[in-house]
Design a protein around this motif. Structure first.
Motif, PDB file in Angstrom:
ATOM      1  N   ARG A 106      42.263  36.963  40.586  1.00  0.00           N
ATOM      2  CA  ARG A 106      43.330  37.238  41.539  1.00  0.00           C
ATOM      3  C   ARG A 106      43.640  38.739  41.610  1.00  0.00           C
ATOM      4  O   ARG A 106      43.849  39.291  42.701  1.00  0.00           O
ATOM      5  CB  ARG A 106      44.602  36.475  41.128  1.00  0.00           C
ATOM      6  N   LEU A 107      43.651  39.415  40.467  1.00  0.00           N
ATOM      7  CA  LEU A 107      43.885  40.857  40.439  1.00  0.00           C
ATOM      8  C   LEU A 107      42.846  41.593  41.268  1.00  0.00           C
ATOM      9  O   LEU A 107      43.183  42.462  42.084  1.00  0.00           O
ATOM     10  CB  LEU A 107      43.850  41.361  38.994  1.00  0.00           C
ATOM     11  N   ASN A 108      41.587  41.241  41.094  1.00  0.00           N
ATOM     12  CA  ASN A 108      40.522  41.915  41.836  1.00  0.00           C
ATOM     13  C   ASN A 108      40.573  41.601  43.324  1.00  0.00           C
ATOM     14  O   ASN A 108      40.330  42.482  44.161  1.00  0.00           O
ATOM     15  CB  ASN A 108      39.162  41.521  41.255  1.00  0.00           C
ATOM     16  N   PHE A 109      40.911  40.359  43.662  1.00  0.00           N
ATOM     17  CA  PHE A 109      41.078  39.982  45.068  1.00  0.00           C
ATOM     18  C   PHE A 109      42.182  40.817  45.717  1.00  0.00           C
ATOM     19  O   PHE A 109      42.028  41.326  46.834  1.00  0.00           O
ATOM     20  CB  PHE A 109      41.398  38.491  45.167  1.00  0.00           C
ATOM     21  N   LEU A 110      43.293  40.970  45.017  1.00  0.00           N
ATOM     22  CA  LEU A 110      44.428  41.721  45.560  1.00  0.00           C
ATOM     23  C   LEU A 110      44.130  43.208  45.691  1.00  0.00           C
ATOM     24  O   LEU A 110      44.575  43.862  46.649  1.00  0.00           O
ATOM     25  CB  LEU A 110      45.659  41.513  44.675  1.00  0.00           C
ATOM     26  N   LEU A 111      43.379  43.772  44.737  1.00  0.00           N
ATOM     27  CA  LEU A 111      43.010  45.183  44.830  1.00  0.00           C
ATOM     28  C   LEU A 111      42.128  45.445  46.046  1.00  0.00           C
ATOM     29  O   LEU A 111      42.270  46.468  46.719  1.00  0.00           O
ATOM     30  CB  LEU A 111      42.295  45.630  43.551  1.00  0.00           C
ATOM     31  N   LYS A 112      41.227  44.521  46.340  1.00  0.00           N
ATOM     32  CA  LYS A 112      40.397  44.646  47.548  1.00  0.00           C
ATOM     33  C   LYS A 112      41.266  44.528  48.799  1.00  0.00           C
ATOM     34  O   LYS A 112      41.122  45.304  49.759  1.00  0.00           O
ATOM     35  CB  LYS A 112      39.306  43.579  47.573  1.00  0.00           C
ATOM     36  N   LYS A 113      42.173  43.556  48.775  1.00  0.00           N
ATOM     37  CA  LYS A 113      43.070  43.343  49.909  1.00  0.00           C
ATOM     38  C   LYS A 113      43.952  44.573  50.131  1.00  0.00           C
ATOM     39  O   LYS A 113      44.197  44.989  51.278  1.00  0.00           O
ATOM     40  CB  LYS A 113      43.928  42.113  49.630  1.00  0.00           C
ATOM     41  N   LEU A 114      44.436  45.153  49.039  1.00  0.00           N
ATOM     42  CA  LEU A 114      45.262  46.361  49.127  1.00  0.00           C
ATOM     43  C   LEU A 114      44.492  47.489  49.798  1.00  0.00           C
ATOM     44  O   LEU A 114      45.024  48.190  50.671  1.00  0.00           O
ATOM     45  CB  LEU A 114      45.711  46.782  47.726  1.00  0.00           C
ATOM     46  N   TYR A 115      43.245  47.672  49.391  1.00  0.00           N
ATOM     47  CA  TYR A 115      42.421  48.736  49.974  1.00  0.00           C
ATOM     48  C   TYR A 115      42.209  48.492  51.468  1.00  0.00           C
ATOM     49  O   TYR A 115      42.304  49.423  52.275  1.00  0.00           O
ATOM     50  CB  TYR A 115      41.081  48.805  49.251  1.00  0.00           C
ATOM     51  N   ASP A 116      41.915  47.242  51.843  1.00  0.00           N
ATOM     52  CA  ASP A 116      41.690  46.915  53.263  1.00  0.00           C
ATOM     53  C   ASP A 116      42.916  47.224  54.106  1.00  0.00           C
ATOM     54  O   ASP A 116      42.810  47.808  55.192  1.00  0.00           O
ATOM     55  CB  ASP A 116      41.309  45.442  53.413  1.00  0.00           C
ATOM     56  N   TRP A 117      44.104  46.855  53.608  1.00  0.00           N
ATOM     57  CA  TRP A 117      45.328  47.121  54.352  1.00  0.00           C
ATOM     58  C   TRP A 117      45.689  48.602  54.342  1.00  0.00           C
ATOM     59  O   TRP A 117      46.267  49.129  55.299  1.00  0.00           O
ATOM     60  CB  TRP A 117      46.481  46.286  53.791  1.00  0.00           C
ATOM     61  N   GLU A 118      45.332  49.292  53.281  1.00  0.00           N
ATOM     62  CA  GLU A 118      45.545  50.745  53.233  1.00  0.00           C
ATOM     63  C   GLU A 118      44.725  51.439  54.311  1.00  0.00           C
ATOM     64  O   GLU A 118      45.189  52.373  54.964  1.00  0.00           O
ATOM     65  CB  GLU A 118      45.168  51.278  51.849  1.00  0.00           C
ATOM     66  N   MET A 119      43.473  50.989  54.502  1.00  0.00           N
ATOM     67  CA  MET A 119      42.638  51.550  55.563  1.00  0.00           C
ATOM     68  C   MET A 119      43.219  51.255  56.945  1.00  0.00           C
ATOM     69  O   MET A 119      43.187  52.105  57.846  1.00  0.00           O
ATOM     70  CB  MET A 119      41.216  50.994  55.459  1.00  0.00           C
ATOM     71  N   LYS A 120      43.776  50.042  57.106  1.00  0.00           N
ATOM     72  CA  LYS A 120      44.412  49.702  58.382  1.00  0.00           C
ATOM     73  C   LYS A 120      45.608  50.618  58.645  1.00  0.00           C
ATOM     74  O   LYS A 120      45.830  51.069  59.766  1.00  0.00           O
ATOM     75  CB  LYS A 120      44.876  48.243  58.366  1.00  0.00           C
ATOM     76  N   TYR A 121      46.384  50.876  57.592  1.00  0.00           N
ATOM     77  CA  TYR A 121      47.555  51.744  57.727  1.00  0.00           C
ATOM     78  C   TYR A 121      47.143  53.161  58.117  1.00  0.00           C
ATOM     79  O   TYR A 121      47.763  53.791  58.980  1.00  0.00           O
ATOM     80  CB  TYR A 121      48.334  51.773  56.408  1.00  0.00           C
ATOM     81  N   THR A 122      46.091  53.666  57.496  1.00  0.00           N
ATOM     82  CA  THR A 122      45.607  55.022  57.776  1.00  0.00           C
ATOM     83  C   THR A 122      45.129  55.166  59.217  1.00  0.00           C
ATOM     84  O   THR A 122      45.369  56.190  59.864  1.00  0.00           O
ATOM     85  CB  THR A 122      44.449  55.376  56.820  1.00  0.00           C
TER      86      THR A 122
END
Length: 310
Positions: free
Chosen positions: A259-275
């Motif tokens: 779950r931690l690794n899934f969330l870290l990937k998800k965080l990165y994906d949403w960070e790219m969307k924000y940028t």
């Protein structure tokens, strides 16, 4: 590994000779040569002289190429070409540096150390396979290929935790380099390069800009000695199959590591969307905050349940 004034120059000279021969063989320019003067012995200090042969083999096996892509900052990558011959599977390893001519010495140092640290931590048990897939280990993560065609399929989700740990270790290695300034260095070229770098690094402790958001959120985990000492050792030795079990065992809940690794990937994906987003930034920010809070909860749960923390 501890250094003293009476052994520092013989120690450094040994690796200066190694780097000189390496740079002659590969045709590296003066800047790369001088950076490697600092980097190679720092890796030996970090991982200990008992692993010297593996460290030097990495620098021999992983060639540096100067790329032609143009970016606003230095981009470096550790690359491998998966091949199969009569003896089995093997890889051709190399690092590509882009925007090389316009980069600062600090950016070059950070990028080269970062990518070679991936490489060093991928040497043992690099390749594994089953009936369907061939996997190339990059620290805690895998590049996954279809076995029949050797076509690349995907990166495993552990890639972001791998990057966070690698960034932490990059900082550690650069701070080892910084510590060379505490000694009297005989080699003039080494001393001048070290002096130039120290003028670029603000303060006595170097902090990398890579994966800053993810590293900030996982800072408690990176400072937890149970986690970092165990994971670093298993990662270096290539014994990562038990990492998930060990993490889940501390928390007491199966699937926590996944779950931690899934969330870290998800965080990165949403960070790219924000940028990249012009609209809906507030909506995306709230999503980022929700994901970050869940990551922090898992990290804190692990930290709170560890007997040996700091």
């Amino acid at each position: 590994m501890k250094l003293h004034q009476d052994n520092i120059n013989p120690f450094l000279n040994k690796y200066i000779e190694f780097v000189d021969q390496l740079c002659f063989d590969y045709g590296y320019d003066r800047n790369i040569r001088h950076l490697l003067y600092l980097i190679v012995p720092a890796f030996v200090v970090k991982y200990d002289s008992s692993y010297e042969s593996l460290i030097l083999k990495t620098f021999l096996d992983v060639r540096i190429y100067i790329g032609k892509q143009s970016d606003d900052f230095v981009m470096a990558s550790f690359n491998r070409e998966l091949k199969q011959d009569s003896k089995g599977y093997c890889t051709n390893k190399y690092i590509v540096l882009n925007q090389y001519e316009n980069a600062s010495l600090t950016d070059l140092l950070d990028n080269i150390v970062h990518e070679f640290n991936h490489a060093v931590n991928s040497m043992n048990n690099e390749i594994s396979f089953d009936d369907q897939f061939v996997k190339l280990r990059t620290g805690l993560s895998y590049l996954i290929y279809e076995r029949k065609t050797l076509n690349f399929l995907k990166k495993s989700e552990e890639v972001f935790l791998e990057e966070i740990i690698n960034t932490e270790q990059t900082e550690e290695i650069i701070n080892i380099i910084n510590s060379f300034g505490n000694y009297h260095i005989d080699n003039v070229e080494f001393y001048h390069m070290l002096f130039a770098l120290q003028n670029e690094i603000s303060g006595s402790f170097y902090t990398s800009k890579a994966y800053y958001f993810q590293s900030f959120i996982c800072d408690t985990l990176m400072k937890n000695r149970t986690f970092i000492s165990t994971i670093s050792s298993l990662r270096f030795k290539g014994l990562i199959d038990d990492v998930s079990f060990l993490f889940d065992n501390v928390i007491g809940k199966e699937g926590s590591y996944r779950r931690l690794n899934f969330l870290l990937k998800k965080l990165y994906d949403w960070e790219m969307k924000y940028t990249k987003s012009t609209f809906f930034k507030k909506v995306i920010f709230r999503k980022l905050k929700t994901i970050a809070n869940e990551i922090i909860a898992i990290v804190n749960d692990y930290d709170n349940k560890c007997i040996y923390k700091t």
